[in-house]
Write an enzyme that holds these catalytic residues in place. Sequence first.
Site: not given
Ligand code: SAH
Length: 224
Positions: A71
């Site tokens: 993000s």
């Molecule tokens: N906070 C992260 C943003 C990652 S994008 C950063 O700073 O990089 C969102 C993330 O959520 C992805 O890595 C994706 O794989 C994860 N995600 C999606 N659905 C999910 C679920 N049901 N449980 C856990 N993680 C999930």
Amino acid sequence: MFGFEDSDSDVQFVSQRMRMVDQQLVRRGIRDGRVLSAMRAVPRHEFIPEGYRQDAYKDGPQPIGEGQTISQPYIVASMTEHLELTEDSKVLEIGTGCGYQTAVLAEITKQVYSIEVVPGLLDKARRILSALGYNWIETRLGDGASGWPEAAPFDGIIVTAAAPQIPPALIEQLAVDGRMVIPVESGYFGSQELVKVTKSADGKINRKVLYEVRFVPMQGDVGG
Ligand code: SAH
């Protein structure tokens, strides 16, 4: 693998990071001193694949592989500020991704739990976080919609993937007076709003829409 930079580029990254905090965060109204210190401390570029590091401190999201993104710094800071954390808070993150947001939380409190559903992303995040010395973070592979019941209740819950609705397990695992921030799909053209959920002493759930956001969709069974 994710080699640490030589001192020249290190110095450059530090100055880019200080500028990022002043221009993108302070100037736009982020006030929480703990959040600002954390954003000044975490080396964001270390979480980004080598080829994209020159853009690490830019005012936008960046690709991190496997179709996922890290993000925008402002969003990370703003969501963290809405959690209203102190050094005594226990916090749960859904969506570890590259681990950057996790590290920001870990700068504020030692009680950090983070769940990721994609094994490759979690492996990489674990390696980076441990190389940077954040060895108090607990991580787990799985569907974050069920939360982390053994460690509940949480003073803060932050979800970084968008769900069609707020998973009931997460509401359950929120402490009284706790804060959750979660992007929720609002129905039209893939639009999403960031919702802040609070729980009062009588168990009443409060929802407040903060602003529009754009996150990747949450995978798996998102709590019916
Ligand atoms: N906070 C992260 C943003 C990652 S994008 C950063 O700073 O990089 C969102 C993330 O959520 C992805 O890595 C994706 O794989 C994860 N995600 C999606 N659905 C999910 C679920 N049901 N449980 C856990 N993680 C999930």
